[in-house]
Design a protein around this motif. Structure first.
Motif, short mmCIF file in Angstrom:
data_model
loop_
_atom_site.label_atom_id
_atom_site.label_comp_id
_atom_site.label_asym_id
_atom_site.label_seq_id
_atom_site.Cartn_x
_atom_site.Cartn_y
_atom_site.Cartn_z
N GLU A 72 117.53 -13.08 55.69
CA GLU A 72 117.17 -11.98 56.40
C GLU A 72 118.05 -11.45 57.50
O GLU A 72 118.57 -12.45 57.99
CB GLU A 72 115.78 -12.24 57.03
CG GLU A 72 115.01 -11.06 57.60
CD GLU A 72 113.79 -11.38 58.06
OE1 GLU A 72 113.41 -11.15 59.25
OE2 GLU A 72 112.75 -11.88 57.23
N LEU A 73 118.17 -10.15 57.55
CA LEU A 73 119.08 -9.67 58.59
C LEU A 73 118.21 -8.60 59.31
O LEU A 73 117.70 -7.66 58.64
CB LEU A 73 120.34 -9.05 58.31
CG LEU A 73 121.09 -8.25 59.54
CD1 LEU A 73 121.33 -9.55 60.51
CD2 LEU A 73 122.48 -7.73 58.69
N ARG A 74 117.94 -8.38 60.62
CA ARG A 74 117.26 -7.33 61.23
C ARG A 74 118.13 -6.96 62.40
O ARG A 74 118.72 -7.82 63.37
CB ARG A 74 115.99 -7.87 61.80
CG ARG A 74 115.15 -6.75 62.39
CD ARG A 74 113.98 -7.40 63.26
NE ARG A 74 114.30 -8.25 64.36
CZ ARG A 74 114.70 -7.83 65.32
NH1 ARG A 74 114.85 -6.56 65.76
NH2 ARG A 74 115.08 -8.80 66.41
N ILE A 75 118.25 -5.73 62.71
CA ILE A 75 119.13 -4.94 63.69
C ILE A 75 118.50 -3.80 64.10
O ILE A 75 118.17 -3.07 63.68
CB ILE A 75 120.53 -5.12 63.49
CG1 ILE A 75 121.59 -4.80 64.66
CG2 ILE A 75 120.87 -4.08 62.27
CD1 ILE A 75 122.98 -4.69 64.30
N GLY A 76 118.47 -3.60 65.68
CA GLY A 76 118.14 -2.49 66.31
C GLY A 76 119.18 -1.91 66.97
O GLY A 76 119.84 -2.66 67.88
N TYR A 77 119.45 -0.63 67.02
CA TYR A 77 120.50 -0.22 67.81
C TYR A 77 119.99 0.54 68.95
O TYR A 77 119.15 1.28 68.98
CB TYR A 77 121.33 0.86 67.00
CG TYR A 77 121.82 -0.01 65.59
CD1 TYR A 77 122.93 -0.33 65.67
CD2 TYR A 77 121.24 0.20 64.44
CE1 TYR A 77 123.49 -1.04 64.45
CE2 TYR A 77 121.74 -0.42 63.44
CZ TYR A 77 122.83 -1.24 63.26
OH TYR A 77 123.23 -1.60 62.34
N GLU A 78 120.57 0.14 70.28
CA GLU A 78 119.88 0.45 71.46
C GLU A 78 120.55 1.78 72.09
O GLU A 78 120.11 2.88 72.36
CB GLU A 78 119.93 -0.64 72.41
CG GLU A 78 119.34 -1.71 72.11
CD GLU A 78 117.73 -1.73 71.73
OE1 GLU A 78 117.19 -0.98 72.51
OE2 GLU A 78 117.17 -2.37 70.84
N THR A 79 121.96 1.41 72.15
CA THR A 79 122.94 2.20 72.98
C THR A 79 124.25 2.30 72.30
O THR A 79 124.68 1.35 71.80
CB THR A 79 123.23 2.09 74.24
OG1 THR A 79 122.07 1.69 75.15
CG2 THR A 79 124.16 3.00 75.04
N PRO A 80 124.77 3.60 71.78
CA PRO A 80 126.17 3.71 71.00
C PRO A 80 127.34 3.11 71.94
O PRO A 80 127.31 3.40 72.90
CB PRO A 80 126.39 5.08 70.83
CG PRO A 80 125.40 6.27 71.44
CD PRO A 80 124.02 5.01 72.19
N VAL A 81 128.00 2.33 71.05
CA VAL A 81 129.37 2.08 71.74
C VAL A 81 130.31 3.15 71.42
O VAL A 81 130.44 3.47 70.23
CB VAL A 81 129.88 0.58 71.25
CG1 VAL A 81 131.27 0.21 71.30
CG2 VAL A 81 129.03 -0.49 71.34
N THR A 82 131.06 3.60 72.38
CA THR A 82 131.70 4.91 72.42
C THR A 82 133.26 4.79 72.63
O THR A 82 133.87 5.57 72.29
CB THR A 82 131.23 6.01 73.33
OG1 THR A 82 131.46 5.52 74.54
CG2 THR A 82 129.89 6.42 72.93
N ARG A 83 133.80 3.44 72.57
CA ARG A 83 135.06 3.35 72.92
C ARG A 83 135.70 1.88 72.48
O ARG A 83 134.92 0.99 72.45
CB ARG A 83 135.50 3.53 74.49
CG ARG A 83 134.95 2.68 75.35
CD ARG A 83 135.10 3.23 76.81
NE ARG A 83 134.73 4.28 76.87
CZ ARG A 83 135.05 5.49 77.64
NH1 ARG A 83 136.04 5.23 78.64
NH2 ARG A 83 134.46 6.56 77.84
N PRO A 84 136.66 1.87 72.22
CA PRO A 84 137.33 0.40 71.72
C PRO A 84 137.37 -0.44 73.20
O PRO A 84 137.31 0.13 74.28
CB PRO A 84 138.74 0.48 71.21
CG PRO A 84 138.66 2.23 71.02
CD PRO A 84 137.85 2.75 71.81
N GLY A 85 137.59 -1.69 73.11
CA GLY A 85 137.63 -2.60 74.20
C GLY A 85 137.00 -3.78 74.10
O GLY A 85 136.54 -4.23 72.83
N VAL A 86 136.92 -4.51 74.97
CA VAL A 86 136.35 -5.92 74.98
C VAL A 86 134.73 -5.83 75.18
O VAL A 86 134.30 -5.27 76.29
CB VAL A 86 137.01 -6.72 75.98
CG1 VAL A 86 136.33 -8.28 76.02
CG2 VAL A 86 138.56 -7.00 75.59
N TYR A 87 133.92 -6.40 74.48
CA TYR A 87 132.51 -6.45 74.56
C TYR A 87 132.19 -7.90 74.51
O TYR A 87 133.14 -8.91 74.50
CB TYR A 87 131.80 -5.82 73.42
CG TYR A 87 132.09 -4.38 73.57
CD1 TYR A 87 131.13 -3.30 74.38
CD2 TYR A 87 133.28 -3.50 73.26
CE1 TYR A 87 131.53 -2.06 74.40
CE2 TYR A 87 133.72 -2.31 73.28
CZ TYR A 87 132.67 -1.46 73.96
OH TYR A 87 132.98 -0.07 74.08
#
Length: 152
Positions: A72-87
């Motif tokens: 099973e996989l569950r994911i919720g998206y909270e805030t968009p990532v809008t640029r490349p970079g280190v996360y």
């Protein structure tokens, strides 16, 4: 003087693993494509388990604890990532059973302060010959104990 990485909030459980979002991970609107989040989480888990000696090189019989399947996989998206970079991906275990486990994750800013997506995934350890559930090794269980989220 030596530059130091900024320190984020102290994690009381789990690990924060750096990941990189590249330009080609973004969709036509310039947002991190929804299918890339689980991929980034998988890469973070692979890096973490490699530190513990759990590796998969294509040989299922020799894979040991890396011989597992997603139930099973569950994911919720909270805030968009809008640029490349280190996360970063914050990883932890919610449950470590005999043949299965549930892990939690947050895709977040590099310092862990902003959550972009969060979810969980259930894995089942498999016997390579039968593809039936098999127990985790003692070494895997010992490593996993340190990743368990404390109960509230």
């Amino acid at each position: 003087m030596t530059a130091q990485a900024p320190t984020g909030p102290a994690l009381s459980y789990g690990r924060l693993i750096p990941v990189t979002v590249h330009f080609d991970d973004l969709d036509a609107l310039g947002l991190l494509h929804n299918a890339r989040y689980p991929l980034m989480v998988e890469r973070a888990w692979t890096e973490l388990w490699n530190e513990y000696g759990v590796r998969f090189d294509g040989d299922w019989a020799a894979a040991g604890d890396a011989c597992n399947a997603v139930k099973e996989l569950r994911i919720g998206y909270e805030t968009p990532v809008t640029r490349p970079g280190v996360y970063a991906v914050h990883l932890w275990l919610e449950r470590l059973g005999n043949t299965g486990l549930t892990y939690g994750f947050r895709f977040c800013s590099a310092d862990g302060t902003v959550t972009y997506a969060q979810g969980s995934r259930v894995l089942v350890r498999l016997d390579a010959a039968t593809l039936r559930p098999a127990p985790w090794s003692e070494g895997f269980r010992a490593a996993g104990q340190g990743l368990l989220r404390p109960e509230d």
